[in-house]
Design an enzyme around this catalytic site. Structure first.
Site, short mmCIF file in Angstrom:
data_model
loop_
_atom_site.label_atom_id
_atom_site.label_comp_id
_atom_site.label_asym_id
_atom_site.label_seq_id
_atom_site.Cartn_x
_atom_site.Cartn_y
_atom_site.Cartn_z
CE LYS A 68 -3.85 -2.33 2.38
NZ LYS A 68 -4.82 -2.26 3.51
CG PHE B 289 -13.03 1.80 7.54
CD1 PHE B 289 -12.61 1.30 6.31
CD2 PHE B 289 -13.67 0.94 8.42
CE1 PHE B 289 -12.82 -0.02 5.96
CE2 PHE B 289 -13.89 -0.40 8.08
CZ PHE B 289 -13.46 -0.87 6.84
CD GLU C 76 -8.87 -8.56 -3.63
OE1 GLU C 76 -7.81 -9.15 -3.33
OE2 GLU C 76 -9.62 -8.02 -2.80
CG ASN D 107 -3.46 -2.43 6.99
OD1 ASN D 107 -3.29 -2.10 5.81
ND2 ASN D 107 -4.55 -3.03 7.39
CG HIS E 126 -5.13 -6.19 -0.35
ND1 HIS E 126 -6.37 -6.19 0.25
CD2 HIS E 126 -5.22 -7.03 -1.41
CE1 HIS E 126 -7.18 -7.01 -0.44
NE2 HIS E 126 -6.49 -7.52 -1.45
P1 ATP Z 1 -7.01 -5.89 3.22
O1 ATP Z 1 -8.37 -6.13 2.59
O2 ATP Z 1 -6.42 -4.53 2.86
O3 ATP Z 1 -6.07 -7.03 2.98
P2 ATP Z 1 -8.01 -6.84 5.72
O4 ATP Z 1 -8.67 -7.89 4.89
O5 ATP Z 1 -7.11 -7.26 6.83
O6 ATP Z 1 -7.18 -5.85 4.81
P3 ATP Z 1 -10.50 -5.40 5.72
O7 ATP Z 1 -11.53 -5.60 6.78
O8 ATP Z 1 -10.75 -6.03 4.38
O9 ATP Z 1 -9.08 -5.85 6.31
O10 ATP Z 1 -10.30 -3.84 5.54
C1 ATP Z 1 -9.69 -3.32 4.37
C2 ATP Z 1 -8.76 -2.21 4.75
O11 ATP Z 1 -9.54 -1.12 5.28
C3 ATP Z 1 -7.79 -2.53 5.90
O12 ATP Z 1 -6.64 -3.22 5.48
C4 ATP Z 1 -7.45 -1.15 6.40
O13 ATP Z 1 -6.52 -0.48 5.53
C5 ATP Z 1 -8.81 -0.47 6.31
N1 ATP Z 1 -9.58 -0.59 7.55
C6 ATP Z 1 -10.21 -1.71 8.01
N2 ATP Z 1 -10.82 -1.49 9.18
C7 ATP Z 1 -10.57 -0.19 9.48
C8 ATP Z 1 -10.92 0.67 10.56
N3 ATP Z 1 -11.67 0.22 11.57
N4 ATP Z 1 -10.48 1.95 10.54
C9 ATP Z 1 -9.73 2.41 9.51
N5 ATP Z 1 -9.36 1.66 8.44
C10 ATP Z 1 -9.77 0.36 8.43
MG MG Z 2 -9.85 -7.44 3.20
#
Ligand code: ATP
Ligand code: MG
Length: 140
Positions: A10, A58, A127, A113, A116
């Protein structure tokens, strides 16, 4: 089963010079990089990628973050690749991620974080196709 999955370094990961460190961890775990590029998302591309989260509070901040700088999407291939990439990444919130995971070691917040990873076979298919066309991915 040999799977393919999509991972992304990211914008925070690119800005903090850890593209190589993220790729190194995947390769060290035996995953093969079969496609990789650097691009910058516009708002519509970021909204489309994270459309499952469009109702979440978010979402606007997440979209702005994903457009804030270049990203490095990649296709990783290997045995059980989808779940293994998720384990190497760690939990969404770095504060809750296991020691030794990318997010625990490198991430600064639940939003920023670093990385992804696709969360299932259907998501991985969508994706991979979102970022790579057929000519950019080697045949299986
Ligand atoms: P990703 O899809 O990016 O691999 P993930 O599957 O661990 O991450 P998701 O629940 O799919 O998490 O959320 C997608 C992305 O949205 C997260 O990686 C993070 O960047 C953001 N995100 C998720 N939850 C929050 C939150 N509570 N506050 C802010 N940003 C969030
Ligand atoms: Mg995810």
């Amino acid at each position: 089963m040999i799977e393919r999955t999509l991972s992304i370094v990211k914008p925070d990961g690119v800005a903090r010079n850890v593209i190589g460190e993220v790729v190194r961890r995947f390769e060290a775990a035996g995953l093969k990089v079969v496609a990789l590029k650097m691009i910058r998302l516009d708002r519509a591309m970021a909204e489309g990628f994270y459309h499952v989260h469009r109702e979440r509070p978010f979402f606007p901040s997440l979209v702005a973050f994903m457009c804030s700088g270049p990203i490095v999407p990649m296709v990783l291939e290997g045995e059980d690749a989808i779940a293994r990439v998720r384990r190497i990444m760690g939990a969404t919130d770095p504060a809750k991620a296991d020691p030794g995971t990318i997010r625990k070691d490198l991430a600064s917040s639940i939003e920023k974080n670093i990385v992804h990873g696709s969360d299932g076979p259907a998501t991985a298919g969508f994706e991979i196709g979102y970022f790579f066309d057929a000519l950019e991915i080697p045949p299986r």
